[in-house]
Design a protein around this motif. Structure first.
Motif, PDB file in Angstrom:
ATOM      1  N   SER A   1       0.802  -1.231   0.000  1.00 33.74           N
ATOM      2  CA  SER A   1       0.000   0.000   0.000  1.00 33.74           C
ATOM      3  C   SER A   1       0.834   1.279   0.000  1.00 33.74           C
ATOM      4  O   SER A   1       0.294   2.369  -0.151  1.00 33.74           O
ATOM      5  N   ALA A   2       2.135   1.163   0.169  1.00 38.63           N
ATOM      6  CA  ALA A   2       3.009   2.352   0.151  1.00 38.63           C
ATOM      7  C   ALA A   2       4.377   1.924  -0.381  1.00 38.63           C
ATOM      8  O   ALA A   2       5.229   1.485   0.380  1.00 38.63           O
ATOM      9  N   THR A   3       4.578   2.069  -1.670  1.00 40.34           N
ATOM     10  CA  THR A   3       5.830   1.604  -2.281  1.00 40.34           C
ATOM     11  C   THR A   3       6.945   2.643  -2.234  1.00 40.34           C
ATOM     12  O   THR A   3       8.102   2.319  -2.476  1.00 40.34           O
ATOM     13  N   THR A   4       6.597   3.894  -1.933  1.00 40.02           N
ATOM     14  CA  THR A   4       7.604   4.960  -1.843  1.00 40.02           C
ATOM     15  C   THR A   4       7.626   5.539  -0.433  1.00 40.02           C
ATOM     16  O   THR A   4       6.661   5.408   0.322  1.00 40.02           O
ATOM     17  N   TRP A   5       8.722   6.206  -0.113  1.00 45.02           N
ATOM     18  CA  TRP A   5       8.841   6.822   1.223  1.00 45.02           C
ATOM     19  C   TRP A   5       7.779   7.891   1.462  1.00 45.02           C
ATOM     20  O   TRP A   5       7.145   7.890   2.528  1.00 45.02           O
ATOM     21  N   PRO A   6       7.508   8.812   0.502  1.00 46.16           N
ATOM     22  CA  PRO A   6       6.456   9.803   0.755  1.00 46.16           C
ATOM     23  C   PRO A   6       5.085   9.174   0.991  1.00 46.16           C
ATOM     24  O   PRO A   6       4.256   9.746   1.703  1.00 46.16           O
ATOM     25  N   ALA A   7       4.845   7.983   0.424  1.00 53.69           N
ATOM     26  CA  ALA A   7       3.541   7.324   0.591  1.00 53.69           C
ATOM     27  C   ALA A   7       3.319   6.809   2.013  1.00 53.69           C
ATOM     28  O   ALA A   7       2.206   6.438   2.380  1.00 53.69           O
ATOM     29  N   LEU A   8       4.378   6.800   2.834  1.00 55.47           N
ATOM     30  CA  LEU A   8       4.235   6.368   4.232  1.00 55.47           C
ATOM     31  C   LEU A   8       3.543   7.419   5.095  1.00 55.47           C
ATOM     32  O   LEU A   8       3.123   7.122   6.214  1.00 55.47           O
ATOM     33  N   HIS A   9       3.451   8.645   4.581  1.00 57.51           N
ATOM     34  CA  HIS A   9       2.815   9.714   5.356  1.00 57.51           C
ATOM     35  C   HIS A   9       1.369   9.353   5.671  1.00 57.51           C
ATOM     36  O   HIS A   9       0.610   8.917   4.805  1.00 57.51           O
ATOM     37  N   ARG A  10       1.006   9.485   6.941  1.00 53.39           N
ATOM     38  CA  ARG A  10      -0.318   9.131   7.468  1.00 53.39           C
ATOM     39  C   ARG A  10      -0.592   7.628   7.381  1.00 53.39           C
ATOM     40  O   ARG A  10      -1.739   7.196   7.492  1.00 53.39           O
ATOM     41  N   LYS A  11       0.444   6.857   7.172  1.00 50.33           N
ATOM     42  CA  LYS A  11       0.353   5.409   7.322  1.00 50.33           C
ATOM     43  C   LYS A  11       1.281   4.980   8.447  1.00 50.33           C
ATOM     44  O   LYS A  11       0.870   4.396   9.426  1.00 50.33           O
ATOM     45  N   TRP A  12       2.575   5.297   8.305  1.00 46.55           N
ATOM     46  CA  TRP A  12       3.537   4.990   9.376  1.00 46.55           C
ATOM     47  C   TRP A  12       3.456   6.043  10.472  1.00 46.55           C
ATOM     48  O   TRP A  12       3.524   5.739  11.657  1.00 46.55           O
ATOM     49  N   ALA A  13       3.329   7.295  10.064  1.00 46.73           N
ATOM     50  CA  ALA A  13       3.314   8.398  11.037  1.00 46.73           C
ATOM     51  C   ALA A  13       2.221   9.385  10.675  1.00 46.73           C
ATOM     52  O   ALA A  13       1.949   9.616   9.497  1.00 46.73           O
ATOM     53  N   MET A  14       1.615   9.981  11.696  1.00 48.98           N
ATOM     54  CA  MET A  14       0.493  10.898  11.503  1.00 48.98           C
ATOM     55  C   MET A  14       0.895  12.332  11.816  1.00 48.98           C
ATOM     56  O   MET A  14       0.108  13.100  12.356  1.00 48.98           O
ATOM     57  N   GLN A  15       2.135  12.706  11.502  1.00 47.06           N
ATOM     58  CA  GLN A  15       2.584  14.055  11.850  1.00 47.06           C
ATOM     59  C   GLN A  15       1.697  15.089  11.162  1.00 47.06           C
ATOM     60  O   GLN A  15       1.280  14.916  10.013  1.00 47.06           O
ATOM     61  N   PRO A  16       1.375  16.188  11.856  1.00 43.28           N
ATOM     62  CA  PRO A  16       0.400  17.154  11.348  1.00 43.28           C
ATOM     63  C   PRO A  16       0.890  18.008  10.187  1.00 43.28           C
ATOM     64  O   PRO A  16       0.099  18.480   9.385  1.00 43.28           O
ATOM     65  N   LYS A  17       2.200  18.228  10.104  1.00 37.22           N
ATOM     66  CA  LYS A  17       2.733  19.108   9.052  1.00 37.22           C
ATOM     67  C   LYS A  17       3.819  18.388   8.262  1.00 37.22           C
ATOM     68  O   LYS A  17       4.499  17.502   8.760  1.00 37.22           O
TER      69      LYS A  17
END
Length: 206
Positions: A166-182
């Protein structure tokens, strides 16, 4: 002869008049940048260790392992699972504050990527050794980035919660691995990686 000369002049004139907008350095680098989670490492363990010591020269709080040994583990285990171990190491630097551990996770947890942490003092998972901690992180990345079977015995306690591939690239990990607000979690990891990649190997004194 005159005809050929006129054709040449017209061609040059058209080229000069054509709109040309050069790519900015950021745009050019983004087009060439490898953002995939899966792949081979290119940064050496020594470069990785030197980078940490330059960014955090006085407060590395690793337990049971040196920075050099940990860097080697990321490269070796990453290669076994087909994950870019050097970028995974950059992820660990982001998560731990270059191994200063100023958040909820403790050094003795060997949890280099915040697996199981949700904030508000929750410590997340404890791993019995640096090797197991690195393996869990690499396997968790593979869970997101690939549908292939693991090559090592599974130690990632949250592997089965991930939608495979579901996330093949590093940017695709956003809101999957970490939920940082900004910002973007994965893009910031790649930024650390690029800086680490530029670190020159330490020249040994003769």
């Amino acid at each position: 002869m005159m005809k050929n000369w006129l054709v040449t002049c017209l061609t040059v004139a058209l080229l000069l008049l054509s709109p040309f907008v050069p790519l900015s350095s950021a745009e050019a680098s983004s087009k060439k940048e490898n953002r995939s989670i899966m792949g081979s490492s290119t940064v050496t363990p020594q470069q990785m260790a030197d980078f940490v010591k330059r960014k955090n020269p006085h407060n590395v709080r690793l337990e049971g392992v040196t920075v050099e040994e940990l860097a080697k583990l990321f490269i070796i285990i990453g290669a076994k699972e087909g994950v870019r171990g050097d970028v995974a190491f950059a992820q660990a630097l982001k998560e731990t504050g270059y191994f200063s551990y100023k958040g909820d996770v403790l050094p003795r947890q060997h949890n280099y990527s915040g697996i199981g942490t949700v904030g508000k003092g929750v410590k997340g998972h404890f791993f019995r050794s640096p090797h197991q901690g690195v393996t869990a992180q690499i396997q968790h990345l593979k869970a997101y980035a690939s549908k292939d079977d693991l090559n090592m015995t599974r130690v990632d306690p949250r592997f089965h919660y991930v939608k495979r591939g579901s996330a093949t690239t590093w940017p695709a990990l956003h809101r999957k691995w970490a939920m940082q607000p900004k910002g973007n979690y994965g893009t910031e990891i790649l930024s650390i990686y690029r800086e680490m990649e530029r670190t020159q190997l330490r020249v040994a004194k003769k």
